[in-house]
Design an enzyme around this catalytic site. Sequence first.
Site, PDB file in Angstrom:
ATOM      1  N   ASP A 119      -0.470   2.893 -10.791  1.00 19.46           N
ATOM      2  CA  ASP A 119      -0.233   3.301  -9.415  1.00 19.46           C
ATOM      3  C   ASP A 119      -0.432   2.089  -8.510  1.00 19.46           C
ATOM      4  O   ASP A 119      -1.526   1.527  -8.455  1.00 19.46           O
ATOM      5  CB  ASP A 119      -1.204   4.420  -9.025  1.00 19.46           C
ATOM      6  N   GLY A 120       0.627   1.694  -7.805  1.00 18.60           N
ATOM      7  CA  GLY A 120       0.539   0.539  -6.919  1.00 18.60           C
ATOM      8  C   GLY A 120      -0.465   0.720  -5.802  1.00 18.60           C
ATOM      9  O   GLY A 120      -1.015  -0.246  -5.279  1.00 18.60           O
TER      10      GLY A 120
END
Length: 237
Positions: free
Chosen positions: A62-63
């Site tokens: 997840d960025g």
Amino acid sequence: MGFTIAKPASPAIATNIANSPHLDAKLSDICVGTSAAPTFFPQFYFENDDGKGNQYKFNLIDGAVLAVNPALIALSTVANSAEADPSFASIKPLDFKQILLLSLGTGTTADFAGTYTAQEAANWGLVSWLFNNNSSPLGEMQSEASAIMNAYYIATIYRALGAETNYLRIEENALIGTTIQSDDASEDNMKLLVQVGENLLKKQASNGNSETNEEALKRFAKLLSERKKLRANKASQ
């Protein structure tokens, strides 16, 4: 996420790739990786080499873990480029009067601040912190806090340097119903989101100026167009 796009245009970025060639990843891998989001979009894995036969593994979850609001990273990149790139010679690292920054948020719910109380949370166990009423309170709080603090830091810096109108943060803080669902791509919800965006344009800008978001965006576009023409004229001389 720590990636640098291939074929960099800036010497500062080129230096980073020279020191860490395994970060010279494909744009396609970067884009797919940034979409990863637990329970919504699948995690992404790829490998890249450093040109010497050494393989590096990238497991992207997840960025938002690193940069839910990447505006501060963008500002840092420009500041570094101002020191290393000849095309930025007219801009000093902290000359924010010559740096326009547009930050677009993905929206928050209308009642986020009052959704959870300390009295209620005092009785929560691990499960409730991770999953409560179809959401993750802990995840929401961490994500929102990170985005808010990034916006606060940047606004403070621009204001202190007398360049507050050069920073524009646009985010809808009153999402309701299906518009808060990240995985609802139905036609009806898309129409609702379009309406949210159109209404957001009419709201007052966050930079303390009297203009609306729409007026601020048009001002930004005009400034960028003028700067592009100026560079083109210099290049032709």
